[in-house]
Write a protein that holds these residues in place. Structure first.
Motif, PDB file in Angstrom:
ATOM      1  N   LEU A   1     -31.588 -53.147 -87.457  1.00 25.54           N
ATOM      2  CA  LEU A   1     -31.110 -52.010 -86.667  1.00 25.54           C
ATOM      3  C   LEU A   1     -30.951 -50.770 -87.544  1.00 25.54           C
ATOM      4  CD1 LEU A   1     -30.416 -51.942 -83.634  1.00 25.54           C
ATOM      5  CD2 LEU A   1     -28.010 -52.161 -84.250  1.00 25.54           C
TER       6      LEU A   1
ATOM      7  N   ARG B   1     -26.422 -60.562 -83.229  1.00 23.28           N
ATOM      8  CA  ARG B   1     -27.894 -60.530 -83.290  1.00 23.28           C
ATOM      9  C   ARG B   1     -28.465 -60.222 -81.910  1.00 23.28           C
ATOM     10  NH1 ARG B   1     -31.714 -62.447 -86.931  1.00 23.28           N
ATOM     11  NH2 ARG B   1     -33.785 -61.760 -86.230  1.00 23.28           N
ATOM     12  N   GLU B   2     -27.912 -60.840 -80.874  1.00 26.83           N
ATOM     13  CA  GLU B   2     -28.370 -60.588 -79.514  1.00 26.83           C
ATOM     14  C   GLU B   2     -28.100 -59.143 -79.109  1.00 26.83           C
ATOM     15  OE1 GLU B   2     -27.568 -62.184 -74.932  1.00 26.83           O
ATOM     16  OE2 GLU B   2     -26.683 -63.251 -76.644  1.00 26.83           O
TER      17      GLU B   2
ATOM     18  N   CYS C   1     -27.934 -56.591 -81.139  1.00 24.92           N
ATOM     19  CA  CYS C   1     -28.904 -55.766 -81.880  1.00 24.92           C
ATOM     20  C   CYS C   1     -30.251 -55.744 -81.166  1.00 24.92           C
ATOM     21  CB  CYS C   1     -29.077 -56.295 -83.303  1.00 24.92           C
ATOM     22  SG  CYS C   1     -27.626 -56.079 -84.360  1.00 24.92           S
ATOM     23  N   GLU C   2     -30.686 -56.893 -80.696  1.00 19.93           N
ATOM     24  CA  GLU C   2     -31.971 -56.970 -79.997  1.00 19.93           C
ATOM     25  C   GLU C   2     -31.930 -56.184 -78.684  1.00 19.93           C
ATOM     26  OE1 GLU C   2     -32.556 -61.156 -79.717  1.00 19.93           O
ATOM     27  OE2 GLU C   2     -33.156 -61.360 -81.835  1.00 19.93           O
TER      28      GLU C   2
ATOM     29  N   GLY D   1     -29.889 -59.030 -88.081  1.00 21.70           N
ATOM     30  CA  GLY D   1     -30.036 -58.133 -86.943  1.00 21.70           C
ATOM     31  C   GLY D   1     -29.527 -56.733 -87.254  1.00 21.70           C
TER      32      GLY D   1
ATOM     33  N   LEU E   1     -32.241 -52.500 -79.686  1.00 18.92           N
ATOM     34  CA  LEU E   1     -33.610 -52.196 -80.105  1.00 18.92           C
ATOM     35  C   LEU E   1     -34.520 -52.040 -78.896  1.00 18.92           C
ATOM     36  CD1 LEU E   1     -33.958 -54.638 -83.143  1.00 18.92           C
ATOM     37  CD2 LEU E   1     -33.835 -52.144 -83.242  1.00 18.92           C
ATOM     38  N   ASN E   2     -34.414 -52.927 -77.940  1.00 14.86           N
ATOM     39  CA  ASN E   2     -35.243 -52.848 -76.736  1.00 14.86           C
ATOM     40  C   ASN E   2     -34.867 -51.643 -75.877  1.00 14.86           C
ATOM     41  OD1 ASN E   2     -36.863 -55.137 -77.192  1.00 14.86           O
ATOM     42  ND2 ASN E   2     -35.265 -56.496 -76.412  1.00 14.86           N
TER      43      ASN E   2
ATOM     44  N   ARG F   1     -27.465 -64.773 -89.110  1.00 14.72           N
ATOM     45  CA  ARG F   1     -28.416 -64.119 -88.217  1.00 14.72           C
ATOM     46  C   ARG F   1     -27.917 -62.747 -87.790  1.00 14.72           C
ATOM     47  NH1 ARG F   1     -28.588 -68.759 -83.823  1.00 14.72           N
ATOM     48  NH2 ARG F   1     -26.389 -68.690 -84.423  1.00 14.72           N
TER      49      ARG F   1
END
Length: 387
Positions: free
Chosen positions: A270, A372-373, A375-376, A266, A379-380, A262
């Motif tokens: 990105l 992965r977290e 990366c999120e 991510g 992104l936000n 995962r």
């Protein structure tokens, strides 16, 4: 005009054992002033030491710059009774006096910056002084041992804002011309200029209490200089970030590491949105190299012990700022970078000291979706910069 930086180090230290190699905010103490010297106007910087471990460290860690060199000093001149001036003379003779300006930098003054070094050089180059040194303007009232006030009238105690203070040598930086040094054999002589540094730079590291205070001051300064901007680069540690920090070994050596698929997805998302991904690890691992190749991450730095200095080079090479960087690390060797970059993130199972100073403590553990977290999150966060 050849400008030489000189950092003398001794192998043995009575006050704090292995002081020069001990980690200050996750980096060997001497590397703080070394990094400042590398990115100053000095042409070359010499580590002059009787410690062969430090010489090996310098030779392996700073191949990305041609400014840093290490020389072995005489054991007889590395005792706690040897004067700094005698070491300066020995160093100068080893170089055959091949310099125009000589700048003595003290490793026990890690709050020294590149700007401080440049200002002391400028006192000679632009203002015409023969030598220069750094001082601190302290507003303390001083007394003699006979109970006499030295710098004020007890019946006319001045307010701080009306008190000029007292200039005190802080032992951080000394610069001199070759001619002046060869004449006097002293770190400063002739017409001497002074450069003021902040009052906290008066601390030198001679005790455990000094160490604790200076480390806190360094961390505070790094955090105060933080700035937030759009994240253009993500830098990742490996063990304890990509992996859960465990490694299996066979008698042939390193055997396996576990990676979370995962995380790879991510990072791919990105990169598609224009964020450059870099990997920086202190380990030399063929498995890591293979995994990063599979993830199509091209900028992979293996065997990096001084991550903070290398990040500075990356910033200059890419014409970005610390605020453009997000950094994911888990242990003390990541700490200086995490206190400096725009956003620092750490897995939920990171070391306590890193979690205390990270901007974001992720809910996921390393090797189990933490990247992965992260990366999120990036992104936000970057959405606020979209037009």
């Amino acid at each position: 005009m050849k400008k030489i930086g000189f950092i003398p180090l001794r192998k043995n230290s009575k006050g704090i054992p292995n002081k020069n190699k001990r980690k200050m905010v996750g980096r060997p103490l001497f590397t703080w002033v070394l990094k400042a010297a590398i990115f100053s106007d000095l042409d070359e910087v010499f580590i002059f030491t009787d410690d062969k471990e430090i010489i090996a460290f310098v030779e392996s860690q700073y191949k990305w710059t041609n400014k840093v060199k290490a020389l072995l000093r005489n054991t007889e001149n590395a005792s706690d009774t040897a004067s700094t001036e005698s070491v300066l003379v020995e160093f100068s003779e080893q170089l055959n006096n091949n310099f125009d300006k000589l700048c003595l930098l003290q490793a026990t003054s890690p709050l020294t910056t590149s700007q401080d070094i440049n200002k002391t050089l400028s006192k000679i180059e632009k203002d015409g002084y023969d030598s220069s040194l750094t001082v601190v303007n302290t507003h303390r009232f001083t007394w003699s041992s006979e109970g006499k006030p030295i710098n004020y009238d007890v019946f006319k105690r001045p307010r701080r804002q009306d008190f000029e203070g007292l200039l005190i040598e802080n032992g951080a930086v000394y610069c001199t011309t070759k001619e002046t040094f060869l004449t006097s054999k002293n770190r400063v002589s002739g017409n001497i200029g002074i450069v003021e540094m902040p009052e906290e730079s008066l601390y030198e590291i001679d005790s455990e209490t000094d160490w604790t205070i200076v480390e806190a001051l360094l961390i505070n300064r790094l955090k105060q200089q933080k700035e937030s901007a759009k994240v253009s680069h993500l830098i990742l540690d490996v063990d304890g970030v990509f992996t859960d920090g465990t490694i299996t070994y066979t008698k042939e050596g390193e055997h396996t590491k576990s990676f979370d698929m995962r995380d790879g997805m991510g990072l791919e998302i990105l990169r598609e949105l224009g964020v450059e991904v870099l990997v920086m690890t202190s380990e030399q691992s063929e498995l890591v190299a293979q995994r990063m190749q599979k993830l199509k991450i091209n900028e992979v730095y293996l065997g990096v012990k001084d991550k903070y200095a290398l990040v500075k080079k990356i910033i200059l090479d890419n014409n970005i700022k610390l605020g453009n960087i997000a950094y994911v690390g888990d242990d003390v060797n990541d700490l200086a970078n995490m206190c400096s970059v725009g956003w620092s993130l750490t897995p939920n199972n990171a070391t306590t000291v890193v979690k205390e100073h990270a901007d974001v403590v992720l809910t996921m553990n390393s090797g189990s979706g933490a990247i992965r977290e992260a990366c999120e999150f990036i992104l936000n966060y970057n959405k606020r910069f979209f037009k």
